[in-house]
Design an enzyme around this catalytic site. Structure first.
Site, PDB file in Angstrom:
ATOM      1  N   HIS A 228       1.684   4.645  -2.741  1.00 31.67           N
ATOM      2  CA  HIS A 228       1.868   6.093  -2.562  1.00 31.67           C
ATOM      3  C   HIS A 228       3.229   6.511  -3.117  1.00 31.67           C
ATOM      4  CE1 HIS A 228      -1.667   6.851  -0.150  1.00 31.67           C
ATOM      5  NE2 HIS A 228      -1.282   6.080   0.843  1.00 31.67           N
TER       6      HIS A 228
ATOM      7  N   HIS B 276       3.260   6.883  -6.796  1.00 31.94           N
ATOM      8  CA  HIS B 276       2.466   8.072  -7.122  1.00 31.94           C
ATOM      9  C   HIS B 276       3.360   9.322  -7.015  1.00 31.94           C
ATOM     10  CE1 HIS B 276      -1.741  10.139  -6.419  1.00 31.94           C
ATOM     11  NE2 HIS B 276      -1.244  10.410  -7.600  1.00 31.94           N
TER      12      HIS B 276
ATOM     13  N   HIS C  42       0.833  -1.207   0.000  1.00 32.98           N
ATOM     14  CA  HIS C  42       0.000   0.000   0.000  1.00 32.98           C
ATOM     15  C   HIS C  42       0.872   1.264   0.000  1.00 32.98           C
ATOM     16  CE1 HIS C  42      -3.497   2.510   1.410  1.00 32.98           C
ATOM     17  NE2 HIS C  42      -2.504   3.224   1.893  1.00 32.98           N
ATOM     18  N   GLU C  43       1.795   1.326   0.946  1.00 29.96           N
ATOM     19  CA  GLU C  43       2.636   2.525   1.047  1.00 29.96           C
ATOM     20  C   GLU C  43       3.495   2.700  -0.201  1.00 29.96           C
ATOM     21  OE1 GLU C  43       2.033   4.747   3.164  1.00 29.96           O
ATOM     22  OE2 GLU C  43       0.698   3.473   4.334  1.00 29.96           O
TER      23      GLU C  43
HETATM   24 ZN    ZN Z   1      -2.503   5.235   2.358  1.00 25.69          ZN
END
Ligand code: ZN
Length: 729
Positions: free
Chosen positions: A491, A494, A487-488
């Site tokens: 980011h 991104h 998940h991280e």
């Molecule tokens: Zn998050």
């Protein structure tokens, strides 16, 4: 001034801007301008913040004093460029207070935070600056601008309008007065909600009443009772959510009911604390503030920069799930009642029984042994053979560990990230372990923002809180942390793929109801078969994790969604209902606590939700996210659900288009990950998926359609976002 002398004055305009001193006065000289932690001392921060603010104020004054007519470059871009030194010190300082703080850093934080917000207010609310910004904005139809320029102009103007720049002097005074009152009332709410949690533990006289607890839990209960002045008794502290973590293990049903009621009825007048009138007054002030801006309610005022834009969109999105959700809640209750009867119980399930029986069924059906699962997840393999492998397959990225750059803690790993063609993309810092100086949770942030204007490449960190293995032991990771690491990293890409001219639109600088979307999508690859077989290998035998083990984890995560998902949807609905009140509707609740009770109940039961079986994750009277700071997460709690819709729909797109391929990764990078906050989010999504987002895949994943046999996991952050970083799980 006539046009000729104005042009001459503009040409000669050379405002004096003070120069900073010390480490933060200029960019770091390390590769990628990486922070040089070896050269930074705690004594540097206050002078650097002060100089940074002073310089930015001079830069803003120089924009105002510019004799040239306002234009995009000399006003909007000049404002975007201002505050570089302040940005440098803030990006290092706030990462350190989160990950490796000290008493001194905490003190500096307390001192500097209110000064920073006053500093930014003085810029946003500067009438002379706004006059220039407005002059440029009003001329926008006549200007030729890139899409990104247009977005920067609109954001700059809109943020100042949102703060009150277009209001009359008298109205601005009213806004200030409301802000002050909101600040006082929300602080009071936060303190009372905390008191209601901390001052009202469950007290029991005998150890028997706590049957089911472990010896260490019992010891802690005895110690807490003594601390609270109940020597010889036992106390259980409340947690912030309605459900309490010890409820499933407590065997004594009367104890369970007492503990649950203390939690559920806290701060609603049943016990010492009553926040009902306070929240009515907060809701009224917010509605009145929105009215000054010509908006019908607080949600309409505050959602101006979100993907969903309008409260009706967010409400409609949630309300369409309710019938299936309510049906799932009733079906799960029936299943639990069967389990209770089979267990010899002569009662029907209540919220205080729910998890005790749900967990029993779950354990029987899925037979999960988390320790056995962990043996397949070695931290270095998860990162280098799992996450980096995914990044190579999707995006062509490669990673090289480097040890030449200083770090703020010896447990931080640094990698150079390379594009497929071998060019450098940026730096990636990975800070995996729990430690006392780090706050809880997981998050991503930037030390250096990507920007074509500054020429800077991204320097990005991921922070996790994995319990560190004792020295000499293999570092294993729970499956939850594996998921969070993917998940991280979502980011992180991104941020890494940011391709913007302006820092304020770069990378993850996106709407609150959008930013969690790319990160959630990346969780899908943690269990993608070809990724799993590359990294999930037993730490002793080297065997790949059995597919059936992963299937059981995934099936178990779909269990009990009527409750797990239901309590979150209910909290999000409550948030939106409170903030869709008109001033008159809110006023009717002030001074009338019974009306507050009725409003809360009606908000959910009118939709058909079974709140007596599945109460909201937070009731209004202790809903800190929305009532404990002037804005906080108000009218924003739905964001987790909204981004999950985008996430589940995108997973569907990847599956339908061949899954983990370089072409799919490139398409996602081109349409979403590289776009920062430069365009309308619906348009961005449509560029990716070829259509508008569809809620169906999320409903299916949650088991909220058809027979409702399936459902899936959720991510909810319990903290508010720190400045400049992106929160995870
Ligand atoms: Zn998050």
């Amino acid at each position: 001034m006539d046009p000729i002398s104005q042009a001459e004055a503009a040409a000669e305009y050379n405002p004096a801007i003070p120069e900073g001193t010390g480490y933060f006065a200029s960019d770091s000289t390390l590769p990628f301008h990486a922070p040089d932690f070896a050269r930074i001392s705690e004594d540097d921060y206050i002078p650097a913040f002060e100089q940074g603010m002073e310089i930015q104020l001079a830069e803003v004054q120089a924009i105002i004093d510019n004799p040239a007519a306002p234009d995009f470059e000399n006003t909007i871009v000049a404002l975007e460029k201002s505050g570089a030194m302040l940005g440098r010190v803030a990006s290092v300082f706030f990462q350190l207070t989160g990950t490796n703080t000290t008493d001194k850093l905490d003190e500096i934080n307390t001192e500097i935070s209110p000064r920073l917000s006053a500093h930014f207010d003085s810029i946003t609310l500067n009438p002379e600056l706004f006059a220039r910004v407005k002059a440029v904005y009003d001329n926008r139809a006549a200007m030729t601008m890139t899409v990104e320029d247009a977005r920067l102009l609109e954001n700059t103007y809109r943020d100042m309008v949102q703060a009150g720049a277009l209001l009359s002097e008298a109205e601005r005074e009213q806004v200030k007065a409301i802000n002050t009152q909101l600040s006082t009332l929300t602080t009071e709410f936060g303190q009372l909600a905390r008191d209601a949690m901390a001052d009202q533990p469950l007290i029991v006289d005998t150890r028997e009443e706590l049957a089911g607890l472990s010896d260490s839990d019992i010891q802690a209960a005895a110690a807490l009772a003594a601390e609270k002045g109940h020597e010889g008794k036992y106390a259980i502290a409340l947690q912030n959510t309605t459900q309490q973590p010890l409820l499933p293990v407590l065997e004594n049903r009367a104890t369970r009911e007492k503990l649950f009621r203390l939690s559920h009825d806290r701060a609603d007048g049943t016990y010492a604390v009553d926040t009902r009138d306070l929240i009515a007054r907060i809701a009224l002030l917010r509605a009145e503030k929105a009215a000054l801006f010509g908006k019908p309610d607080w949600a309409s005022y505050t959602m101006y920069d979100r993907m969903a834009k309008e409260p009706a969109t967010a409400l409609g999105f949630m309300e369409q799930m309710v019938p299936a959700l309510a049906a799932t809640q009733r079906r799960e209750a029936a299943m639990l009642n069967e389990a209770i009867a089979a267990d010899g119980g002569d009662f029907t399930v209540q919220p205080w029984d729910w998890y005790r029986y749900a967990n029993k069924i779950k354990a029987e059906q899925y037979d999960l042994d988390e320790d056995a699962v962990m043996e397949y997840f070695v931290l270095e393999n998860v990162l280098e053979d799992g996450i980096f492998h995914m990044a190579k397959e999707l995006y062509g990225l490669t990673f090289e560990r480097r040890t030449d750059l200083p770090v703020y803690h010896p447990d931080v790993w640094v990698y150079t990230v390379f594009e497929e063609d071998g060019s450098e993309l940026g730096l990636f810092y990975f800070d995996p372990f729990q430690r006392p100086s780090k706050r809880g949770g997981a998050w991503m942030g930037n030390f250096v923002d990507q920007s074509h204007m500054t020429g800077n490449k991204p320097v990005i960190y991921n922070v996790l809180n994995i319990p560190k293995a004792p020295d000499g032991e293999v570092q294993l990771v729970s499956f939850d942390w594996v998921n969070t690491a993917f998940h991280e990293f979502g980011h992180a890409v991104h941020g890494m793929f940011a391709d913007q001219r302006y820092e304020s639109l770069s990378g993850t600088a996106t709407a609150r109801d959008f930013v969690e979307y790319p990160s959630q999508v990346h969780e899908m690859w943690a269990t993608w078969p070809s990724v799993l077989s590359n990294y999930a290998k037993h730490y002793e035998t080297g065997e790949t994790i059995p597919a059936e083990m992963i299937e059981r984890i995934e099936a178990a995560a779909k269990f009990n969604q009527g409750y797990d998902f239901g309590e979150v949807v209910e909290a999000a609905l409550l948030d939106m209902k409170w903030h869709a009140l008109s001033p008159d509707e809110a006023r009717a609740l002030v001074g009338n606590p019974e009306a507050v009770d009725a409003f809360e109940r009606r908000s959910l039961t009118d939709l058909g939700l079974e709140i007596d079986l599945v109460p909201p994750r937070y009731r209004s009277t202790y809903f800190n996210h929305i009532f404990s700071s002037p804005a906080g997460y108000s009218a924003g709690y739905y964001s987790y659900l909204w981004t999950e819709m985008l996430d589940r729909d995108s997973r569907e797109w990847f599956r339908q288009n061949g899954g983990l391929t370089r072409a799919n990764g490139q398409h996602y990078r081109d349409t979403v990950l590289s776009r920062g906050g430069t365009m309308d989010y619906f348009e961005m999504f449509e560029n990716f998926a070829g259509r508008q987002p569809d809620v169906q895949p999320m409903l299916e994943a949650r088991g909220l359609t058809g027979s409702g046999e399936e459902a899936a996991d959720s991510e909810v952050s319990d903290g508010e976002l720190p400045a400049g970083s992106v929160e995870g799980s």
